[in-house]
Enzyme design. Structure first.
Site, PDB file in Angstrom:
ATOM      1  CB  THR A 135       1.826  -0.282   9.694  1.00 46.53           C
ATOM      2  OG1 THR A 135       2.104   0.727   8.733  1.00 46.53           O
ATOM      3  CG2 THR A 135       1.856   0.317  11.084  1.00 46.53           C
ATOM      4  CE  LYS A 139       2.294   4.129   9.700  1.00 50.02           C
ATOM      5  NZ  LYS A 139       2.069   4.913   8.508  1.00 50.02           N
ATOM      6  CE  LYS A 165      -2.486  -2.592   9.862  1.00 48.50           C
ATOM      7  NZ  LYS A 165      -1.161  -2.147   9.423  1.00 48.50           N
TER       8      LYS A 165
HETATM    9  P1  NAP Z   1      -3.948  -3.163   1.168  1.00 46.89           P
HETATM   10  O1  NAP Z   1      -4.469  -2.320   0.063  1.00 46.89           O
HETATM   11  O2  NAP Z   1      -4.922  -3.917   2.032  1.00 46.89           O
HETATM   12  O3  NAP Z   1      -2.888  -4.160   0.528  1.00 46.89           O
HETATM   13  C1  NAP Z   1      -2.300  -5.225   1.194  1.00 46.89           C
HETATM   14  C2  NAP Z   1      -1.885  -6.200   0.113  1.00 46.89           C
HETATM   15  O4  NAP Z   1      -1.137  -7.235   0.693  1.00 46.89           O
HETATM   16  C3  NAP Z   1      -3.102  -6.809  -0.615  1.00 46.89           C
HETATM   17  O5  NAP Z   1      -2.902  -6.710  -1.994  1.00 46.89           O
HETATM   18  C4  NAP Z   1      -3.062  -8.254  -0.115  1.00 46.89           C
HETATM   19  O6  NAP Z   1      -3.522  -9.205  -1.050  1.00 46.89           O
HETATM   20  C5  NAP Z   1      -1.584  -8.444   0.094  1.00 46.89           C
HETATM   21  N1  NAP Z   1      -1.344  -9.547   1.016  1.00 46.89           N
HETATM   22  C6  NAP Z   1      -1.757  -9.683   2.289  1.00 46.89           C
HETATM   23  N2  NAP Z   1      -1.351 -10.853   2.784  1.00 46.89           N
HETATM   24  C7  NAP Z   1      -0.667 -11.463   1.793  1.00 46.89           C
HETATM   25  C8  NAP Z   1      -0.012 -12.692   1.695  1.00 46.89           C
HETATM   26  N3  NAP Z   1       0.006 -13.558   2.725  1.00 46.89           N
HETATM   27  N4  NAP Z   1       0.592 -12.999   0.533  1.00 46.89           N
HETATM   28  C9  NAP Z   1       0.579 -12.129  -0.496  1.00 46.89           C
HETATM   29  N5  NAP Z   1      -0.041 -10.950  -0.482  1.00 46.89           N
HETATM   30  C10 NAP Z   1      -0.658 -10.625   0.669  1.00 46.89           C
HETATM   31  O7  NAP Z   1      -3.075  -2.295   2.185  1.00 46.89           O
HETATM   32  P2  NAP Z   1      -2.216  -1.017   1.832  1.00 46.89           P
HETATM   33  O8  NAP Z   1      -3.072   0.189   1.950  1.00 46.89           O
HETATM   34  O9  NAP Z   1      -1.441  -1.244   0.595  1.00 46.89           O
HETATM   35  O10 NAP Z   1      -1.233  -1.012   3.092  1.00 46.89           O
HETATM   36  C11 NAP Z   1      -0.138  -1.911   3.189  1.00 46.89           C
HETATM   37  C12 NAP Z   1       0.593  -1.636   4.488  1.00 46.89           C
HETATM   38  O11 NAP Z   1       1.022  -0.274   4.499  1.00 46.89           O
HETATM   39  C13 NAP Z   1      -0.306  -1.821   5.727  1.00 46.89           C
HETATM   40  O12 NAP Z   1       0.424  -2.378   6.774  1.00 46.89           O
HETATM   41  C14 NAP Z   1      -0.753  -0.404   6.039  1.00 46.89           C
HETATM   42  O13 NAP Z   1      -1.061  -0.256   7.420  1.00 46.89           O
HETATM   43  C15 NAP Z   1       0.468   0.397   5.617  1.00 46.89           C
HETATM   44  N6  NAP Z   1       0.182   1.789   5.214  1.00 46.89           N
HETATM   45  C16 NAP Z   1      -0.885   2.076   4.428  1.00 46.89           C
HETATM   46  C17 NAP Z   1      -1.133   3.397   4.074  1.00 46.89           C
HETATM   47  C18 NAP Z   1      -2.323   3.778   3.211  1.00 46.89           C
HETATM   48  O14 NAP Z   1      -2.612   4.978   3.073  1.00 46.89           O
HETATM   49  N7  NAP Z   1      -3.034   2.831   2.600  1.00 46.89           N
HETATM   50  C19 NAP Z   1      -0.291   4.416   4.523  1.00 46.89           C
HETATM   51  C20 NAP Z   1       0.808   4.071   5.296  1.00 46.89           C
HETATM   52  C21 NAP Z   1       1.037   2.752   5.643  1.00 46.89           C
HETATM   53  P3  NAP Z   1      -5.067  -9.380  -1.444  1.00 46.89           P
HETATM   54  O15 NAP Z   1      -5.183  -8.683  -2.742  1.00 46.89           O
HETATM   55  O16 NAP Z   1      -5.309 -10.818  -1.532  1.00 46.89           O
HETATM   56  O17 NAP Z   1      -5.873  -8.751  -0.337  1.00 46.89           O
END
Ligand code: NAP
Length: 299
Positions: A101, A176, A244
């Site tokens: 997102t 979104k 965010k």
């Molecule tokens: P998350 O658990 O914080 O996961 C993000 C992942 O991306 C982490 O594993 C992080 O690595 C990795 N990452 C970040 N920068 C990177 C880079 N430069 N190179 C490689 N890997 C990198 O977040 P999430 O919950 O999966 O959400 C992901 C996206 O979906 C976000 O934009 C969020 O807003 C959206 N979203 C989330 C949800 C939800 O319920 N969680 C629902 C809808 C949408 P590290 O392990 O090093 O931190």
């Protein structure tokens, strides 16, 4: 047309990306994964068949689909167009599907960078939460040129319940934003309803049982009220991620020269929780904020 012989480069194995990449592997796609913290890639390999990469650049030219599910604009921008950005190494016609997102501007910038090397960038943010990712039941709102949409639909099918082409690049992220604006107001309203019921001496569960049958029902009400009543706030989307997203919504609203009064106020409430180091709690912690406010405020 994507076939299961296609090679997918999946970056970002967080709460969402980990199961999504898993669904692709289980569906027979040839999947390579990269995550900033390498232990997540090793954990992924223990559950799924694929390849873990030591850098995001490794073998990138062999993939014809790159999927991103990282946290925010800066992460996607650095991965794609930073000093070691992968866009410059892609083979022609590679499709980048970004599930993060982000702002709509990020999507437009990345689409322009991809077009310069003969590739496509697609903004495809998701809704449905971690449970939706685990169950393969996500909703996707997609911004891309019409000719790429079918390919996106085919590739993402293993984790998708609904997918809609919203228009050109950036339209997915704007959709979104609508989702997050609606969710912010719904959660605050639910928190206020529960707080009122509690303070009025009503049986909060009975209140939820009856209002869930009527006009006040919502996904948040159905899925979150029990944990809110129990004071448990580790069941969903974190306050930090929501903030965010709301910052993105408010910035876009300012660009459109419109006010979003409720979104702005709820974002302020989440800032209070963050200031109290509660940013990892889920978004329904707005009830906790109301309860703490009555008993003297957050610490
Ligand atoms: P998350 O658990 O914080 O996961 C993000 C992942 O991306 C982490 O594993 C992080 O690595 C990795 N990452 C970040 N920068 C990177 C880079 N430069 N190179 C490689 N890997 C990198 O977040 P999430 O919950 O999966 O959400 C992901 C996206 O979906 C976000 O934009 C969020 O807003 C959206 N979203 C989330 C949800 C939800 O319920 N969680 C629902 C809808 C949408 P590290 O392990 O090093 O931190």
């Amino acid at each position: 047309m994507v076939k299961t012989t296609d090679k997918i480069h999946f970056i970002g194995l967080g709460n969402m990306g980990f199961p999504m990449a898993g669904h692709l592997a289980n569906a027979g796609f040839n999947v390579s994964v990269f995550n900033r913290t390498p232990s997540k890639s090793s954990n992924w390999l223990e559950s799924f068949f694929g390849t873990a990469l030591s850098t995001p650049m490794k073998n990138i030219e062999k993939s014809n689909v790159v999927i991103l599910c990282v946290s925010k604009d800066e992460d996607a921008r650095e991965l794609l167009t930073g000093d070691n950005g992968i866009i410059s190494k892609l083979s022609t016609n590679t499709v980048i599907i970004d599930h993060s997102t982000t702002s709509a501007q990020l999507a437009i910038d990345m689409a322009n960078a991809a077009a310069e090397v003969g590739c496509f960038y697609v903004d495809a943010p998701v809704s449905g939460g971690q449970q939706g990712a685990i169950n393969g039941q996500l909703s996707l709102m997609v911004g891309c040129p019409a000719e790429v949409f079918k390919q996106v639909q085919t590739t993402t099918a293993p984790y998708t319940k609904a997918i809609v082409h919203m228009g050109p690049v950036g339209s997915g992220q704007k959709t979104k934003m609508v989702n997050q604006i609606c969710v912010a107001g719904l959660i605050e309203a639910l928190a206020e309803g529960l707080f009122f019921a509690e303070q009025a001496g009503l049986d909060t569960q009975k209140v939820m049982d009856v209002v869930s049958q009527g006009a006040a029902s919502s996904w948040q009400q159905v899925n979150r009220h029990k944990t809110m009543i129990a004071g448990e706030y580790e069941h969903g989307f974190a306050v930090d991620l929501m903030q965010k997203d709301l910052a993105i919504c408010l910035k876009e609203a300012s660009r459109l020269n419109i006010d979003l009064p409720t979104t702005c106020q709820v974002s302020g409430f989440y800032s209070e929780l963050q200031a109290d180091n509660l940013g990892r709690l889920d978004t329904s912690a707005l009830l906790m904020r109301l309860q703490k406010t009555k008993s003297g405020g957050l610490t």
